[in-house]
Design a protein around this motif. Sequence first.
Motif, mmCIF file in Angstrom:
data_model
loop_
_atom_site.group_PDB
_atom_site.id
_atom_site.type_symbol
_atom_site.label_atom_id
_atom_site.label_comp_id
_atom_site.label_asym_id
_atom_site.label_seq_id
_atom_site.Cartn_x
_atom_site.Cartn_y
_atom_site.Cartn_z
ATOM 1 N N ILE A 40 0.860 -1.190 0.000
ATOM 2 C CA ILE A 40 0.000 0.000 0.000
ATOM 3 C C ILE A 40 0.895 1.238 0.000
ATOM 4 O O ILE A 40 1.665 1.447 0.941
ATOM 5 C CB ILE A 40 -0.927 0.011 1.221
ATOM 6 C CG1 ILE A 40 -1.876 -1.196 1.174
ATOM 7 C CG2 ILE A 40 -1.725 1.307 1.287
ATOM 8 C CD1 ILE A 40 -2.758 -1.338 2.388
ATOM 9 N N VAL A 46 -7.635 4.307 1.424
ATOM 10 C CA VAL A 46 -7.922 2.911 1.738
ATOM 11 C C VAL A 46 -9.263 2.789 2.447
ATOM 12 O O VAL A 46 -9.576 3.568 3.354
ATOM 13 C CB VAL A 46 -6.809 2.306 2.630
ATOM 14 C CG1 VAL A 46 -7.150 0.872 3.017
ATOM 15 C CG2 VAL A 46 -5.466 2.351 1.910
ATOM 16 N N LEU A 60 -2.764 0.692 8.825
ATOM 17 C CA LEU A 60 -3.080 1.247 7.509
ATOM 18 C C LEU A 60 -2.873 2.757 7.501
ATOM 19 O O LEU A 60 -2.327 3.315 6.543
ATOM 20 C CB LEU A 60 -4.525 0.911 7.132
ATOM 21 C CG LEU A 60 -4.848 -0.570 6.912
ATOM 22 C CD1 LEU A 60 -6.349 -0.766 6.737
ATOM 23 C CD2 LEU A 60 -4.097 -1.115 5.703
ATOM 24 N N SER A 160 -13.238 0.357 -5.660
ATOM 25 C CA SER A 160 -11.825 0.200 -5.297
ATOM 26 C C SER A 160 -11.021 -0.431 -6.432
ATOM 27 O O SER A 160 -11.520 -1.287 -7.167
ATOM 28 C CB SER A 160 -11.699 -0.666 -4.036
ATOM 29 O OG SER A 160 -10.351 -0.818 -3.652
#
Length: 297
Positions: A40, A46, A60, A160
């Motif tokens: 990522i 996200v 994250l 996404s």
Amino acid sequence: MSTQLDAACIARLSLHDPAHFSIQHSQTLHRLVLLQHWNIPTGAKVLELGCGQGDCTTVLATAVGEQGRVVAVDPADLDYGAPYTLGQAQGHISEGSLGDRITWVQQPPLDYLSLPTPSPSSPLAGKTKAFDAAVLAHSLWYFASPSLILSTLSALKQHSKRLLLAEWSLVATHSSAQPHVLAALTQAALECRKPISDSNVRTVLGPKRLTELALAAGWQLQSETRVQSGEGLLDGQWEVSACLSSSFKKEVKEAVSDERERAMILASRDACEASLAGIAGGRTGVRAMDVWVASFV
């Protein structure tokens, strides 16, 4: 900075008991291992479905950096969870250094993804691929059914660019993780016979079936691997304790009327208990099973 140091710094941002910091540290370190397989980038937007108390959310949010954003969705009531509720845990994280990167949403994932007209402030407003990645980390077994998972993965395809999954694999490379596998299957055998469940083991699907659902939803498998859980991860011990508790046995007798079905679930419970015989320390020596980590595009 090393992964170990990163895990310690990030773990301290979550609500935890300082006397048992190793529990939170192990959970955070595990999420950092998952992150290594997902790639990522900094600045990414996200979407996390099934964020719970935020064990993966903090990782994250750290990964995406100051320019990134994490929208963390969970359907549970804010007073759900132990030893800290979702409301307590999420509120604590929001007050910390990562708070301005995280938006918490209390809503069923499919409802959130199905909003017909997103508000101007919504990450879904103005474009169909609003998120660079959608993450479901140890949340798929919470879904009520395989069909609900399929519907959710299908809806995610519109919002996404990537789909990143991590779930227990039902594989125990280390023999001391076998009781965790048996405990999960035993609990699932009971939960699938209950019309409503608030258990964290509701719909148990292995990597093969989860991949089939993702493919049916229009995703393409990019990569997958299986990682062994660290020794400090206590999920296996927690699930075995739940399975072997007297309350579980009582619930089986109350919820399952068919004597053959009841006998099967209790036999599975017995197998879980018997599997502890060869493990040093018994329940305290149980490790968590391997974890499947996958990326779809």
